[in-house]
Scaffold this active site. Structure first.
Site, PDB file in Angstrom:
ATOM      1  CG  HIS A 126       2.625   6.599   6.647  1.00 38.40           C
ATOM      2  ND1 HIS A 126       2.960   7.793   6.043  1.00 38.40           N
ATOM      3  CD2 HIS A 126       3.112   5.634   5.834  1.00 38.40           C
ATOM      4  CE1 HIS A 126       3.590   7.554   4.908  1.00 38.40           C
ATOM      5  NE2 HIS A 126       3.694   6.259   4.762  1.00 38.40           N
ATOM      6  CG  HIS A 145       7.512  -1.126   4.603  1.00 37.04           C
ATOM      7  ND1 HIS A 145       6.517  -0.655   5.426  1.00 37.04           N
ATOM      8  CD2 HIS A 145       7.298  -0.559   3.397  1.00 37.04           C
ATOM      9  CE1 HIS A 145       5.735   0.164   4.753  1.00 37.04           C
ATOM     10  NE2 HIS A 145       6.181   0.246   3.509  1.00 37.04           N
TER      11      HIS A 145
END
Length: 704
Positions: free
Chosen positions: A84, A36
């Protein structure tokens, strides 16, 4: 908290340090080396993206929170695209809401005022009750945050596919405006600056970066999801912009929390941080929890001594926590202390230099049950295709899309959102993805989504100036997934170079898979921004207008909505970028010369999909099959092929288009009639009034 580091990576750390890290240090390294935050499986290929251009003010730079483009008159727009996905799969309301909050903070971290949001949502089919629950709460979360904070949601996408049933995709793009000379960096340029944190740190979002860097396990991972507080977010927005001229760098505390924010902001320098000075929402947090918490509504500021009091006073006026927690140092070590005890001491270069991986890539072609043209009738196919095209009004009605008075075209009015800028210009912005095509040919898909966005902007009179992207795939260690990823990048890079729309920012999201380990369809997504050249088009549909197709139809059916419904067959559409460019330029010229009253690019559903947008405006349509310029006499590709480079326009002066066209086909293919809901193809009349009713009512009925 789970560690995602591999045994190889852990041994690499031990060798570089010459010792065994403690728990807090492992968590620090795990956050910074997570997929990430580090892009360790993608960065090698991302370097192929064009990132420079005359309008680029801030491009793809390490640890900058957003990109910026020059819009003239001393102004710039700031662009950012985030997702998200994993949090929204666990807690869709807070997952989506905090995605909006994160985008807002990325924008304000550059000193820019947010002016617009776009949301791109993909979930599984709505005949599944959990998918309906996900969608309802995702949209509620986006509306809750965006509406509360006063930033309009001006457009987006809504799509359904079985591959997203366990792993929805929730993308949010943000646009902000700022004077070019007022842009704030996200990294420091000199040591000796004080570190200020604003906001409270709690237990929510623990290990969020690591959570986003592995596939969903099906276990209870709710603790990795952050909790949204838009009212605190509004304070952060307003006060951050108020103090922006008193700080040297600003960074949103997003993925990885404090450890990532401090390390990236240090930019190769060092830092000494006192964790016991961090304002807490929950008493007696362990230092390890303070380090990697991703509690929302927090920012980091790098501030000179003389400005510390001014910055904190501005926040304290609203009783918002603000504290000096440390200092950036010349010695390149990141150190975290707790009650005077050193809990983390790691060299900056180790934290900022994760190993890079290039995995094996191999094309895997699934065997198809049906590779021949399906036998299906004209009326059946038309009704099936248009039934999959749905109004997004149910979703948009839950968003405030006019707050701030900058919205020029409301969501759904055109192929692109249009917003006014402080310098009097108009900005068009659109997000595009095509997972069905990407599943067939990711390279052609990469080119196609950039070309489609360019056409979408042209349909309102704008020329694209820059792009942000989000590349969403399954496990990169799987050869077929990595092949799709690499090929999609190749296509996006090629098209972006061709259209001179540099990529100024983006994100990679791997490990999007269902509980059985099957990846989502490859879903690279791009958001393109453009400026209206002179005039913009507000679509209108008038009886007796000529329907003109701009561009050439090809017998390339694979990856289309038609083949998704009736069976895969045919060739993959080849994106001929020069045709997209020439057709787009013609449309913009026609808008400026006021020669068209309606323009829409041909994409999902082919010509029929584009024509349906005329029918839902309360009119009828007559089409002549023989007039459709094509390389085949077959009615199926003429009506349903989704090859690029094409538009449908309404005009009273088709001769103008024929005179102005250079190197592209122009053909009158039909007329607008007064016969509501009637599509007449040659001598065949198809009544679509029920499908039009379904277009407006389906989502509302299903989601109620």
């Amino acid at each position: 908290m789970k560690i995602t580091l591999s045994p190889y990576e852990m041994e690499l750390v031990r060798k570089q340090l010459g010792r065994e890290p403690n728990e807090a240090e492992w968590l620090t390294i795990d956050a910074l080396w997570s997929e990430h935050c580090s892009y360790k499986s993608s960065k090698v290929f991302l370097k192929s993206f064009p990132s420079e251009g005359e309008r680029v003010v801030m491009g793809i730079e390490d640890w900058q929170d957003a990109g910026a483009l020059d819009i003239g008159d001393g102004w710039a727009i700031v662009l950012k695209l985030e997702s998200h996905n994993h949090p929204s799969a666990i807690d869709p309301f807070n997952g989506a809401a905090t995605g909006v909050g994160g985008i807002i903070r990325d924008i304000i971290s550059k000193g820019a005022r947010p002016i617009a949001l776009l949301d791109m949502i993909r979930v599984g089919p709505l005949n599944n009750s959990r998918n309906r629950w996900l969608l309802k709460n995702i949209i509620a979360g986006i509306g809750f945050y965006g509406n509360s904070i006063g930033v309009p949601v001006v457009g987006g996408e809504l799509d359904f596919d079985e591959s997203y049933t366990d792993n929805p995709l929730v993308d949010v793009a943000g646009v902000g405006v700022v004077r070019k000379d007022k842009i704030i960096p996200s990294v420091i340029k000199e040591p000796g600056l004080k570190i200020i944190i604003v906001g409270l740190t709690g237990l929510d979002g623990l290990g969020g970066a690591s959570f986003a860097s592995r596939k969903l396990s099906g276990e209870d991972e709710i603790g990795a999801v952050q909790i949204a507080d838009p009212f605190a977010g509004k304070i952060v927005l307003d006060v951050t912009l108020e103090v922006a001229d008193k700080v040297e760098a600003i960074k949103d505390l997003g993925g990885g929390g404090l450890v990532v924010g401090i390390t990236e902001m240090a930019n190769g320098f060092g830092a000494i941080v006192n964790l016991d000075k961090v304002p807490l929402r929950v008493k007696d947090l362990r230092p390890e929890e303070i380090l990697v918490s991703e509690t929302q509504e927090r920012m980091l500021f790098a501030v000179k001594d003389e400005n510390v009091e001014k910055v904190c006073k501005a926040f304290e006026y609203y009783e918002y926590p603000c504290a000096v927690i440390g200092e950036f140092t010349k010695e390149p070590y990141i150190k975290f202390l707790y009650n005077g005890r050193e809990v983390v001491s790691l060299p900056s270069d180790l934290l900022l230099s994760p190993p890079r991986f290039v995995w094996g890539a191999k094309k895997v072609r699934e065997k198809r049950l049906n590779e021949t043209k399906p036998e299906v009738g004209l009326e059946e196919s038309v009704k099936a295709v248009v039934s999959r095209i749905l109004s997004k009004e149910w979703a948009y009605s839950q968003f405030d899309y006019e707050v701030g008075t900058s919205t020029v075209l409301k969501p759904g009015e055109a192929d692109s959102a249009l917003i006014s800028l402080p310098n009097g210009k108009l900005l068009a912005i659109k997000g595009d993805a095509n997972p069905d095509l990407c599943a067939e040919d990711p390279y052609e898909c990469g080119k196609s989504i950039v070309a489609e966005a360019y056409r979408n902007l042209a349909s309102v009179g704008a020329i694209g100036i820059g792009v942000v992207d989000h590349l969403q795939f399954g496990d990169p260690r799987k050869p077929d997934v990595y092949y799709s990823f690499v090929e999609a990048i190749r296509g996006i890079a090629e098209a972006s170079k061709f259209f001179q729309t540099p990529i100024v920012g983006g994100k990679v999201s791997f490990y999007n898979e269902n509980k059985e380990g099957k990846p989502i369809k490859p879903t690279p997504l791009i958001v393109m921004a453009g400026l209206v050249k002179d005039k913009f088009l507000r679509n209108s549909v008038v009886e007796d207008s000529y329907i003109v197709q701009v561009g050439f139809t090809r017998d390339e059916m694979r990856g289309s909505l038609f083949t998704k419904l009736f069976g895969v067959y045919g060739d993959v559409p080849k994106t001929r970028l020069n045709e997209d460019y020439l057709a787009s330029q013609l449309i913009v010229d026609a808008i400026n010369d006021e020669k068209v009253i309606f323009a829409k690019d041909i994409n999902k559903g082919g010509l029929i999909g584009a024509i349906f947008s005329i029918l839902v405006k309360g009119k009828g349509v007559e089409l002549t099959l023989s007039s459709i310029p094509s390389d085949t006499d077959d009615w199926v590709p003429k009506l349903f092929s989704e090859n690029s480079g094409r538009f449908i326009v309404l005009t009273n002066d088709p001769d103008y288009l024929m005179r102005k066209a250079k190197g592209i086909y122009i053909s009158v293919v039909g007329k607008v009639t007064k016969n509501y809901g009637i599509l007449e193809i040659d001598d065949k009349k198809i009544n679509l009034d029920k499908e039009i009713e379904n277009y407006y009512n389906y989502l509302n009925e299903v989601m109620s």
